[in-house]
Design a protein around this motif. Structure first.
Motif, PDB file in Angstrom:
ATOM      1  N   ILE A   1      -7.983  -0.560  -4.650  1.00 19.76           N
ATOM      2  CA  ILE A   1      -8.589  -0.704  -5.221  1.00 19.76           C
ATOM      3  C   ILE A   1      -9.883  -1.169  -5.248  1.00 19.76           C
ATOM      4  O   ILE A   1     -10.654  -2.310  -5.367  1.00 19.76           O
ATOM      5  CB  ILE A   1      -7.724  -0.299  -6.564  1.00 19.76           C
ATOM      6  CG1 ILE A   1      -7.553  -2.424  -6.435  1.00 19.76           C
ATOM      7  CG2 ILE A   1      -6.484   0.156  -6.465  1.00 19.76           C
ATOM      8  CD1 ILE A   1      -6.388  -2.321  -7.881  1.00 19.76           C
ATOM      9  N   ASP A   2     -10.631  -0.353  -6.691  1.00 20.78           N
ATOM     10  CA  ASP A   2     -11.588  -0.567  -6.715  1.00 20.78           C
ATOM     11  C   ASP A   2     -12.091  -1.597  -8.037  1.00 20.78           C
ATOM     12  O   ASP A   2     -11.020  -2.202  -8.736  1.00 20.78           O
ATOM     13  CB  ASP A   2     -12.909  -0.045  -7.783  1.00 20.78           C
ATOM     14  CG  ASP A   2     -13.010   1.581  -7.338  1.00 20.78           C
ATOM     15  OD1 ASP A   2     -13.298   1.622  -5.981  1.00 20.78           O
ATOM     16  OD2 ASP A   2     -12.869   2.513  -7.827  1.00 20.78           O
ATOM     17  N   ILE A   3     -13.467  -3.212  -7.672  1.00 25.18           N
ATOM     18  CA  ILE A   3     -13.502  -4.074  -8.045  1.00 25.18           C
ATOM     19  C   ILE A   3     -13.312  -3.930  -9.406  1.00 25.18           C
ATOM     20  O   ILE A   3     -12.353  -5.015 -10.314  1.00 25.18           O
ATOM     21  CB  ILE A   3     -14.345  -5.030  -7.630  1.00 25.18           C
ATOM     22  CG1 ILE A   3     -14.068  -5.708  -6.545  1.00 25.18           C
ATOM     23  CG2 ILE A   3     -14.417  -6.222  -8.250  1.00 25.18           C
ATOM     24  CD1 ILE A   3     -15.362  -6.053  -5.894  1.00 25.18           C
ATOM     25  N   GLN A   4     -14.131  -2.995 -10.797  1.00 25.54           N
ATOM     26  CA  GLN A   4     -13.886  -2.877 -11.810  1.00 25.54           C
ATOM     27  C   GLN A   4     -12.201  -2.652 -11.972  1.00 25.54           C
ATOM     28  O   GLN A   4     -11.540  -3.082 -13.067  1.00 25.54           O
ATOM     29  CB  GLN A   4     -14.286  -1.188 -12.219  1.00 25.54           C
ATOM     30  CG  GLN A   4     -15.963  -1.800 -11.908  1.00 25.54           C
ATOM     31  CD  GLN A   4     -16.803  -1.497 -10.682  1.00 25.54           C
ATOM     32  OE1 GLN A   4     -15.518  -0.900  -9.365  1.00 25.54           O
ATOM     33  NE2 GLN A   4     -17.721  -1.318 -10.151  1.00 25.54           N
ATOM     34  N   LYS A   5     -11.563  -1.750 -11.445  1.00 32.44           N
ATOM     35  CA  LYS A   5     -10.225  -1.809 -11.385  1.00 32.44           C
ATOM     36  C   LYS A   5      -9.957  -3.126 -11.701  1.00 32.44           C
ATOM     37  O   LYS A   5      -8.710  -3.138 -13.059  1.00 32.44           O
ATOM     38  CB  LYS A   5      -9.546  -0.413 -10.603  1.00 32.44           C
ATOM     39  CG  LYS A   5      -8.349   0.197 -10.931  1.00 32.44           C
ATOM     40  CD  LYS A   5      -8.680   1.551 -12.311  1.00 32.44           C
ATOM     41  CE  LYS A   5      -7.581   2.128 -12.588  1.00 32.44           C
ATOM     42  NZ  LYS A   5      -8.071   3.026 -13.772  1.00 32.44           N
ATOM     43  N   VAL A   6      -9.670  -3.470 -10.827  1.00 29.11           N
ATOM     44  CA  VAL A   6      -9.151  -4.656 -10.699  1.00 29.11           C
ATOM     45  C   VAL A   6      -9.159  -5.811 -11.990  1.00 29.11           C
ATOM     46  O   VAL A   6      -8.686  -6.109 -12.590  1.00 29.11           O
ATOM     47  CB  VAL A   6      -9.084  -5.710  -9.195  1.00 29.11           C
ATOM     48  CG1 VAL A   6      -8.338  -7.268  -9.670  1.00 29.11           C
ATOM     49  CG2 VAL A   6      -8.462  -4.969  -8.352  1.00 29.11           C
TER      50      VAL A   6
ATOM     51  N   GLN B   1       2.761  -1.132 -11.892  1.00 28.39           N
ATOM     52  CA  GLN B   1       3.458  -1.898 -10.902  1.00 28.39           C
ATOM     53  C   GLN B   1       2.234  -2.493 -10.275  1.00 28.39           C
ATOM     54  O   GLN B   1       1.915  -3.190  -9.608  1.00 28.39           O
ATOM     55  CB  GLN B   1       4.075  -1.010  -9.632  1.00 28.39           C
ATOM     56  CG  GLN B   1       5.198  -0.638 -10.041  1.00 28.39           C
ATOM     57  CD  GLN B   1       6.058   0.096  -9.028  1.00 28.39           C
ATOM     58  OE1 GLN B   1       5.745   0.919  -8.172  1.00 28.39           O
ATOM     59  NE2 GLN B   1       7.749   0.335  -9.125  1.00 28.39           N
ATOM     60  N   ILE B   2       1.367  -1.726  -9.955  1.00 31.15           N
ATOM     61  CA  ILE B   2      -0.093  -2.267  -9.351  1.00 31.15           C
ATOM     62  C   ILE B   2      -1.071  -3.431 -10.200  1.00 31.15           C
ATOM     63  O   ILE B   2      -1.585  -4.168  -9.728  1.00 31.15           O
ATOM     64  CB  ILE B   2      -1.323  -1.495  -9.169  1.00 31.15           C
ATOM     65  CG1 ILE B   2      -0.877  -0.303  -7.634  1.00 31.15           C
ATOM     66  CG2 ILE B   2      -2.163  -1.648  -8.667  1.00 31.15           C
ATOM     67  CD1 ILE B   2      -1.700   1.033  -7.308  1.00 31.15           C
ATOM     68  N   ARG B   3      -0.736  -2.689 -11.916  1.00 26.46           N
ATOM     69  CA  ARG B   3      -1.256  -3.877 -12.677  1.00 26.46           C
ATOM     70  C   ARG B   3      -0.340  -5.266 -12.084  1.00 26.46           C
ATOM     71  O   ARG B   3      -1.188  -6.140 -12.387  1.00 26.46           O
ATOM     72  CB  ARG B   3      -1.213  -2.748 -13.934  1.00 26.46           C
ATOM     73  CG  ARG B   3      -1.240  -4.232 -15.058  1.00 26.46           C
ATOM     74  CD  ARG B   3      -1.518  -3.649 -16.774  1.00 26.46           C
ATOM     75  NE  ARG B   3      -1.653  -2.073 -16.106  1.00 26.46           N
ATOM     76  CZ  ARG B   3      -2.902  -1.936 -16.994  1.00 26.46           C
ATOM     77  NH1 ARG B   3      -3.796  -2.580 -17.633  1.00 26.46           N
ATOM     78  NH2 ARG B   3      -3.546  -0.247 -17.066  1.00 26.46           N
ATOM     79  N   LYS B   4       0.846  -5.437 -12.710  1.00 32.38           N
ATOM     80  CA  LYS B   4       1.612  -6.142 -12.713  1.00 32.38           C
ATOM     81  C   LYS B   4       1.357  -7.146 -10.969  1.00 32.38           C
ATOM     82  O   LYS B   4       1.275  -8.164 -11.150  1.00 32.38           O
ATOM     83  CB  LYS B   4       3.167  -6.200 -12.023  1.00 32.38           C
ATOM     84  CG  LYS B   4       3.717  -5.698 -13.195  1.00 32.38           C
ATOM     85  CD  LYS B   4       5.196  -5.429 -13.530  1.00 32.38           C
ATOM     86  CE  LYS B   4       5.866  -4.909 -14.491  1.00 32.38           C
ATOM     87  NZ  LYS B   4       6.979  -4.351 -14.886  1.00 32.38           N
ATOM     88  N   THR B   5       0.998  -6.664  -9.606  1.00 28.62           N
ATOM     89  CA  THR B   5       0.830  -7.197  -8.604  1.00 28.62           C
ATOM     90  C   THR B   5      -0.541  -7.332  -8.504  1.00 28.62           C
ATOM     91  O   THR B   5      -0.941  -8.924  -8.209  1.00 28.62           O
ATOM     92  CB  THR B   5       0.694  -5.857  -7.485  1.00 28.62           C
ATOM     93  OG1 THR B   5       1.894  -5.434  -7.163  1.00 28.62           O
ATOM     94  CG2 THR B   5       0.327  -6.621  -6.192  1.00 28.62           C
ATOM     95  N   VAL B   6      -1.559  -7.693  -8.919  1.00 29.49           N
ATOM     96  CA  VAL B   6      -2.952  -7.393  -9.762  1.00 29.49           C
ATOM     97  C   VAL B   6      -2.531  -9.423 -10.415  1.00 29.49           C
ATOM     98  O   VAL B   6      -3.326 -10.352  -9.444  1.00 29.49           O
ATOM     99  CB  VAL B   6      -3.942  -6.755 -10.364  1.00 29.49           C
ATOM    100  CG1 VAL B   6      -4.965  -7.563 -10.296  1.00 29.49           C
ATOM    101  CG2 VAL B   6      -4.177  -5.646  -9.304  1.00 29.49           C
ATOM    102  N   LYS B   7      -2.132  -8.850 -11.405  1.00 26.40           N
ATOM    103  CA  LYS B   7      -1.863 -10.228 -12.675  1.00 26.40           C
ATOM    104  C   LYS B   7      -1.315 -11.493 -11.372  1.00 26.40           C
ATOM    105  O   LYS B   7      -1.558 -12.921 -11.500  1.00 26.40           O
ATOM    106  CB  LYS B   7      -0.857 -10.298 -13.451  1.00 26.40           C
ATOM    107  CG  LYS B   7      -2.819  -9.052 -14.608  1.00 26.40           C
ATOM    108  CD  LYS B   7      -0.873  -8.869 -15.690  1.00 26.40           C
ATOM    109  CE  LYS B   7      -2.190  -7.691 -16.600  1.00 26.40           C
ATOM    110  NZ  LYS B   7      -1.399  -7.861 -18.252  1.00 26.40           N
ATOM    111  N   LYS B   8      -0.364 -10.879 -10.736  1.00 27.55           N
ATOM    112  CA  LYS B   8       0.302 -11.821  -9.323  1.00 27.55           C
ATOM    113  C   LYS B   8      -0.572 -12.719  -9.285  1.00 27.55           C
ATOM    114  O   LYS B   8      -0.422 -14.181  -8.344  1.00 27.55           O
ATOM    115  CB  LYS B   8       1.113 -11.320  -9.240  1.00 27.55           C
ATOM    116  CG  LYS B   8       2.973 -11.210  -9.435  1.00 27.55           C
ATOM    117  CD  LYS B   8       4.172 -10.503  -8.590  1.00 27.55           C
ATOM    118  CE  LYS B   8       5.141 -10.367 -10.403  1.00 27.55           C
ATOM    119  NZ  LYS B   8       6.394  -9.428  -9.450  1.00 27.55           N
TER     120      LYS B   8
END
Length: 90
Positions: free
Chosen positions: A80-85, A56-63
């Motif tokens: 969350i960390d910039i590296q994670k984004v 869900q976080i991955r989808k939110t980041v992409k949106k």
């Protein structure tokens, strides 16, 4: 003096008592095994929830990224960390 019959009777009683103790230990081991299986199931469920949350976080980041937000702002907003984004955007 104890006669042979009495000695044999006492030994039988001891054997029966030992068998009962072994049965009790077996029951305890089965119960522990059941508890371990339950814990394993709970851990698997928690892992699935974590995977779902990460997706869900991955989808939110992409949106957010598609909407033109920069990586730093996305990281701050989602805590969350910039590296994670950056990883989610790959």
């Amino acid at each position: 003096n104890k006669d042979l019959k009495e000695i044999v009777g006492e030994q039988k009683s001891q054997i029966v008592e030992q068998k009962n103790q072994l049965d009790e230990q077996k029951n305890q081991l089965v119960e522990q095994q059941n508890q371990l299986v339950e814990q394993k199931n709970q851990l698997a469920e928690q892992q699935n929830k974590l995977i779902e949350k990460e997706n869900q976080i991955r989808k939110t980041v992409k949106k957010f990224y598609k909407l033109g937000e920069n990586i730093e702002d996305i990281a701050k907003f989602l805590s969350i960390d910039i590296q994670k984004v950056e990883e989610y955007l790959k």
